[in-house]
Motif scaffolding. Structure first.
Motif, PDB file in Angstrom:
ATOM      1  N   THR A 149      -0.070  -2.975   0.540  1.00  0.00           N
ATOM      2  CA  THR A 149      -0.282  -2.446  -0.630  1.00  0.00           C
ATOM      3  C   THR A 149      -0.998  -1.245  -0.721  1.00  0.00           C
ATOM      4  O   THR A 149      -0.705  -0.327  -1.412  1.00  0.00           O
ATOM      5  CB  THR A 149      -0.491  -3.481  -1.833  1.00  0.00           C
ATOM      6  OG1 THR A 149       0.266  -4.622  -1.779  1.00  0.00           O
ATOM      7  CG2 THR A 149      -0.691  -3.140  -3.078  1.00  0.00           C
ATOM      8  N   ILE A 179       0.868   1.907   0.727  1.00  0.00           N
ATOM      9  CA  ILE A 179       1.978   2.729  -0.309  1.00  0.00           C
ATOM     10  C   ILE A 179       0.898   3.363  -1.463  1.00  0.00           C
ATOM     11  O   ILE A 179       1.218   4.445  -1.838  1.00  0.00           O
ATOM     12  CB  ILE A 179       2.582   1.458  -0.852  1.00  0.00           C
ATOM     13  CG1 ILE A 179       3.573   1.068   0.151  1.00  0.00           C
ATOM     14  CG2 ILE A 179       3.444   2.346  -2.218  1.00  0.00           C
ATOM     15  CD1 ILE A 179       4.697  -0.199  -0.393  1.00  0.00           C
ATOM     16  N   LEU A 180      -0.233   2.541  -2.054  1.00  0.00           N
ATOM     17  CA  LEU A 180      -1.251   3.248  -2.917  1.00  0.00           C
ATOM     18  C   LEU A 180      -1.537   4.723  -2.417  1.00  0.00           C
ATOM     19  O   LEU A 180      -1.586   5.718  -3.032  1.00  0.00           O
ATOM     20  CB  LEU A 180      -1.960   2.285  -3.051  1.00  0.00           C
ATOM     21  CG  LEU A 180      -1.736   1.228  -4.309  1.00  0.00           C
ATOM     22  CD1 LEU A 180      -2.937   0.081  -4.381  1.00  0.00           C
ATOM     23  CD2 LEU A 180      -1.563   1.516  -5.588  1.00  0.00           C
ATOM     24  N   ARG A 208       9.347  -1.052  -3.115  1.00  0.00           N
ATOM     25  CA  ARG A 208       7.932  -1.548  -3.122  1.00  0.00           C
ATOM     26  C   ARG A 208       7.202  -0.351  -3.733  1.00  0.00           C
ATOM     27  O   ARG A 208       6.387  -0.728  -4.850  1.00  0.00           O
ATOM     28  CB  ARG A 208       7.227  -1.954  -1.647  1.00  0.00           C
ATOM     29  CG  ARG A 208       7.871  -3.112  -1.081  1.00  0.00           C
ATOM     30  CD  ARG A 208       7.305  -3.323   0.370  1.00  0.00           C
ATOM     31  NE  ARG A 208       7.692  -4.624   0.899  1.00  0.00           N
ATOM     32  CZ  ARG A 208       7.278  -5.028   2.123  1.00  0.00           C
ATOM     33  NH1 ARG A 208       6.711  -3.888   2.818  1.00  0.00           N
ATOM     34  NH2 ARG A 208       7.763  -6.163   2.194  1.00  0.00           N
ATOM     35  N   ALA A 209       7.183   0.929  -3.450  1.00  0.00           N
ATOM     36  CA  ALA A 209       6.670   1.611  -4.421  1.00  0.00           C
ATOM     37  C   ALA A 209       6.909   1.995  -5.550  1.00  0.00           C
ATOM     38  O   ALA A 209       6.232   2.100  -6.541  1.00  0.00           O
ATOM     39  CB  ALA A 209       6.816   3.042  -3.590  1.00  0.00           C
ATOM     40  N   THR A 262      -0.480   6.835  -0.102  1.00  0.00           N
ATOM     41  CA  THR A 262       0.846   7.620  -0.109  1.00  0.00           C
ATOM     42  C   THR A 262       1.085   8.158  -1.585  1.00  0.00           C
ATOM     43  O   THR A 262       0.986   9.272  -1.849  1.00  0.00           O
ATOM     44  CB  THR A 262       1.929   7.053   0.358  1.00  0.00           C
ATOM     45  OG1 THR A 262       1.641   6.699   1.586  1.00  0.00           O
ATOM     46  CG2 THR A 262       3.104   7.960   0.361  1.00  0.00           C
ATOM     47  N   LEU A 263       1.135   7.133  -2.538  1.00  0.00           N
ATOM     48  CA  LEU A 263       1.525   7.495  -3.884  1.00  0.00           C
ATOM     49  C   LEU A 263       0.334   8.372  -4.466  1.00  0.00           C
ATOM     50  O   LEU A 263       0.500   9.346  -5.265  1.00  0.00           O
ATOM     51  CB  LEU A 263       1.579   6.363  -4.867  1.00  0.00           C
ATOM     52  CG  LEU A 263       2.727   5.509  -4.550  1.00  0.00           C
ATOM     53  CD1 LEU A 263       2.882   4.066  -5.165  1.00  0.00           C
ATOM     54  CD2 LEU A 263       4.203   6.483  -4.911  1.00  0.00           C
ATOM     55  N   SER A 280      10.564   0.368   1.618  1.00  0.00           N
ATOM     56  CA  SER A 280       9.327   0.972   1.016  1.00  0.00           C
ATOM     57  C   SER A 280       9.357   1.663  -0.358  1.00  0.00           C
ATOM     58  O   SER A 280       8.430   1.791  -0.940  1.00  0.00           O
ATOM     59  CB  SER A 280       8.989   1.967   2.264  1.00  0.00           C
ATOM     60  OG  SER A 280       9.743   2.977   2.401  1.00  0.00           O
ATOM     61  N   ILE A 281      10.528   2.429  -0.439  1.00  0.00           N
ATOM     62  CA  ILE A 281      10.619   2.899  -1.761  1.00  0.00           C
ATOM     63  C   ILE A 281      10.823   1.989  -2.946  1.00  0.00           C
ATOM     64  O   ILE A 281      10.168   2.057  -4.021  1.00  0.00           O
ATOM     65  CB  ILE A 281      11.982   3.951  -1.653  1.00  0.00           C
ATOM     66  CG1 ILE A 281      11.735   4.815  -0.584  1.00  0.00           C
ATOM     67  CG2 ILE A 281      12.182   4.361  -2.981  1.00  0.00           C
ATOM     68  CD1 ILE A 281      13.062   5.897  -0.617  1.00  0.00           C
TER      69      ILE A 281
END
Length: 256
Positions: free
Chosen positions: A41, A44-45, A10-11, A47-48, A7-8
């Motif tokens: 996607t 993750i977006l 991918r981020a 979360t970012l 996951s990291i």
């Protein structure tokens, strides 16, 4: 040995894609570029976005890098190039002011002292490089809070009252905000007996080529030397601001 965390990875890949674009990108464009499912996607977006590394345009829905990533890039400069570019100017400031000089950067909601020049006299002094100081009770910290638009909200989040160190420490957020507003107008910050009784500090922001405040430089000394009553001597203020502007020019900042 532990394996990599997918996951990291991918981020990080999403951040690289956004950094390579000249405009915001849609969810579909990001997903297609990385060959990731849209649902993955999007998660993750979001979360970012929550941590400030990604922003979303309200009108187009496109994503772009957020202020958090820009500040991380600025901090890379802090402990290395900032100190290197500031050495001569810090020495000159100590000579002009006849007081000790410190340069600080923002580090985990505190001021990290990255350079310290002793007061040019024969008194015993302690090297403060590596020390961590409170943002709201030091001029170095106030200069950072006043000129970094993201620093203050993060610092006061979930705090109804700030820690006190003397009876003059600004512990109310509203009082701190008013003080920072005055700092922005004047271009410099001060603290008068807010961290240590009998001591005063004056500081100004150091900016990089984008105009971002990446550090601050200031002097510290006894109140009877640096103040007239409870107001800092403007001659000393001018010395500090001159040094901050000179270092900022070394870092590529335009005239301000």
């Amino acid at each position: 040995m532990p394996g990599r965390i997918q996951s990291i990875e991918r981020a990080a890949a999403i951040l690289r894609v956004l950094a390579g674009g000249t405009r915001g990108l849609s969810l579909a464009e990001i997903s297609r570029s990385l060959e990731l499912p849209k649902g993955t996607t999007l998660g993750i977006l979001r979360t970012l976005q929550h941590v400030g590394f990604v922003e979303q345009d309200d009108e187009t829905g496109h994503y772009q890098l957020g202020g958090g990533v820009l500040r991380l890039g600025s901090r890379y400069l802090d402990g290395n190039e900032l100190r290197t570019r500031a050495l001569n100017w810090a020495d000159a400031l100590a000579g002009r002011s006849r007081e000790s000089v410190r340069i600080g950067t923002l580090h985990e909601q505190q001021v990290l002292v990255v350079h310290h020049v002793f007061r040019p006299d024969d008194s015993r002094q302690i090297l403060e490089v590596g020390s961590l100081l409170p943002l709201h009770a030091t001029a170095l910290g106030k200069a950072l809070l006043a000129f970094d638009p993201h620093a203050l909200p993060e610092y006061v989040r979930d705090q109804s009252e700030l820690p006190g160190f003397t009876k003059r420490t600004l512990t109310e957020v509203a009082d701190l905000e008013a003080d920072l507003s005055r700092a922005r107008i004047g271009g410099w910050a001060a603290e008068i007996e807010e961290l240590v009784e009998g001591e005063v500090s004056i500081a100004a922001p150091i900016r990089d080529r984008r105009g971002t405040a990446v550090g601050s430089i200031g002097i510290r000394g006894a109140i009877e030397r640096l103040c007239d009553g409870r107001k800092p001597h403007m001659e000393q203020v001018s010395y500090v601001r001159d040094a901050a502007r000179a270092i900022s020019r070394e870092l590529g900042a335009g005239p301000w």
